[in-house]
Design a protein around this motif. Structure first.
Motif, PDB file in Angstrom:
ATOM      1  N   ILE A  92       0.822  -1.199   0.018  1.00  0.00           N
ATOM      2  CA  ILE A  92       0.004  -0.073  -0.088  1.00  0.00           C
ATOM      3  C   ILE A  92       0.795   1.352   0.024  1.00  0.00           C
ATOM      4  CG2 ILE A  92      -1.473   1.394   1.255  1.00  0.00           C
ATOM      5  CD1 ILE A  92      -2.954  -1.241   2.140  1.00  0.00           C
ATOM      6  N   SER A  93       2.041   1.276   0.600  1.00  0.00           N
ATOM      7  CA  SER A  93       2.932   2.567   0.892  1.00  0.00           C
ATOM      8  C   SER A  93       3.393   2.678  -0.259  1.00  0.00           C
ATOM      9  CB  SER A  93       3.792   2.363   1.800  1.00  0.00           C
ATOM     10  OG  SER A  93       3.401   1.883   3.098  1.00  0.00           O
ATOM     11  N   ILE A  94       4.079   1.723  -1.190  1.00  0.00           N
ATOM     12  CA  ILE A  94       4.661   1.957  -2.467  1.00  0.00           C
ATOM     13  C   ILE A  94       3.429   2.338  -3.574  1.00  0.00           C
ATOM     14  CG2 ILE A  94       5.636   0.531  -4.204  1.00  0.00           C
ATOM     15  CD1 ILE A  94       7.004  -1.142  -2.203  1.00  0.00           C
ATOM     16  N   ALA A  95       2.395   1.858  -3.521  1.00  0.00           N
ATOM     17  CA  ALA A  95       1.449   2.281  -4.502  1.00  0.00           C
ATOM     18  C   ALA A  95       0.971   3.491  -4.249  1.00  0.00           C
ATOM     19  CB  ALA A  95       0.164   1.322  -4.319  1.00  0.00           C
ATOM     20  N   ASP A  96       0.975   4.071  -3.086  1.00  0.00           N
ATOM     21  CA  ASP A  96       0.453   5.366  -2.778  1.00  0.00           C
ATOM     22  C   ASP A  96       1.733   6.162  -3.248  1.00  0.00           C
ATOM     23  OD1 ASP A  96      -0.949   7.431  -1.346  1.00  0.00           O
ATOM     24  OD2 ASP A  96       0.712   7.520  -0.026  1.00  0.00           O
ATOM     25  N   GLU A  97       2.810   6.082  -2.979  1.00  0.00           N
ATOM     26  CA  GLU A  97       4.098   6.776  -3.473  1.00  0.00           C
ATOM     27  C   GLU A  97       4.069   6.773  -4.719  1.00  0.00           C
ATOM     28  OE1 GLU A  97       7.954   7.730  -5.241  1.00  0.00           O
ATOM     29  OE2 GLU A  97       6.994   5.193  -4.876  1.00  0.00           O
ATOM     30  N   ARG A  98       3.840   5.821  -5.765  1.00  0.00           N
ATOM     31  CA  ARG A  98       3.698   5.871  -7.049  1.00  0.00           C
ATOM     32  C   ARG A  98       2.657   6.642  -7.683  1.00  0.00           C
ATOM     33  NH1 ARG A  98       7.089   1.759  -9.312  1.00  0.00           N
ATOM     34  NH2 ARG A  98       8.848   1.448  -8.103  1.00  0.00           N
ATOM     35  N   VAL A  99       1.603   6.672  -6.762  1.00  0.00           N
ATOM     36  CA  VAL A  99       0.620   7.302  -7.446  1.00  0.00           C
ATOM     37  C   VAL A  99       0.583   8.888  -7.169  1.00  0.00           C
ATOM     38  CG1 VAL A  99      -2.120   8.005  -6.849  1.00  0.00           C
ATOM     39  CG2 VAL A  99      -1.512   5.619  -7.150  1.00  0.00           C
ATOM     40  N   TRP A 100       1.224   9.168  -6.107  1.00  0.00           N
ATOM     41  CA  TRP A 100       1.460  10.915  -5.948  1.00  0.00           C
ATOM     42  C   TRP A 100       2.837  11.215  -6.834  1.00  0.00           C
ATOM     43  CZ3 TRP A 100      -1.626  13.803  -4.650  1.00  0.00           C
ATOM     44  CH2 TRP A 100      -2.961  13.483  -3.781  1.00  0.00           C
ATOM     45  N   SER A 101       3.750  10.414  -6.768  1.00  0.00           N
ATOM     46  CA  SER A 101       4.749  10.568  -7.936  1.00  0.00           C
ATOM     47  C   SER A 101       4.092  11.030  -9.483  1.00  0.00           C
ATOM     48  CB  SER A 101       5.982   9.470  -7.905  1.00  0.00           C
ATOM     49  OG  SER A 101       6.728   9.532  -6.795  1.00  0.00           O
ATOM     50  N   TYR A 102       3.411  10.035  -9.879  1.00  0.00           N
ATOM     51  CA  TYR A 102       2.772  10.226 -11.177  1.00  0.00           C
ATOM     52  C   TYR A 102       1.851  11.647 -11.235  1.00  0.00           C
ATOM     53  CZ  TYR A 102      -0.040   9.479 -15.288  1.00  0.00           C
ATOM     54  OH  TYR A 102      -0.609   9.460 -16.402  1.00  0.00           O
ATOM     55  N   THR A 103       1.497  11.564 -10.235  1.00  0.00           N
ATOM     56  CA  THR A 103       0.323  12.903  -9.901  1.00  0.00           C
ATOM     57  C   THR A 103       1.144  14.488 -10.129  1.00  0.00           C
ATOM     58  OG1 THR A 103      -1.411  11.706  -8.896  1.00  0.00           O
ATOM     59  CG2 THR A 103      -1.439  14.220  -8.976  1.00  0.00           C
ATOM     60  N   VAL A 104       2.470  14.390  -9.506  1.00  0.00           N
ATOM     61  CA  VAL A 104       3.183  15.392  -9.168  1.00  0.00           C
ATOM     62  C   VAL A 104       3.964  15.720 -10.703  1.00  0.00           C
ATOM     63  CG1 VAL A 104       5.371  16.455  -8.472  1.00  0.00           C
ATOM     64  CG2 VAL A 104       3.561  15.491  -6.799  1.00  0.00           C
ATOM     65  N   SER A 105       4.439  14.520 -11.225  1.00  0.00           N
ATOM     66  CA  SER A 105       5.134  14.705 -12.510  1.00  0.00           C
ATOM     67  C   SER A 105       4.164  15.223 -13.730  1.00  0.00           C
ATOM     68  CB  SER A 105       5.809  13.392 -12.770  1.00  0.00           C
ATOM     69  OG  SER A 105       4.875  12.277 -13.285  1.00  0.00           O
TER      70      SER A 105
END
Length: 67
Positions: free
Chosen positions: A12-25
């Motif tokens: 869940i932590s990794i998925a959350d980090e990936r979602v926010w990284s994608y959103t910011v990028s």
């Protein structure tokens, strides 16, 4: 059971980090186009706020110095 919970929390932590990284990028180019230098002030103010939050809300950082 404990290992399963640890693995689930890590996933869940990794998925959350990936979602926010994608959103910011994806949103940063649009922010730079419309806000200009305000984008850097926005991200800088987020860093300052999160640093203050870590200082006051995470007990491990109260006894250590950041400098």
């Amino acid at each position: 059971m404990l290992i399963y919970c640890e693995q689930l929390c890590m996933a869940i932590s990794i998925a959350d980090e990936r979602v926010w990284s994608y959103t910011v990028s994806r949103s940063t180019p649009y922010m730079i186009t419309s806000w200009g230098y305000g984008t850097y002030f926005f991200f800088g103010s987020l860093m300052v706020l999160m640093g203050a939050w870590a200082w006051w809300c995470i007990p491990e950082t109260k006894v250590s110095y950041l400098i």
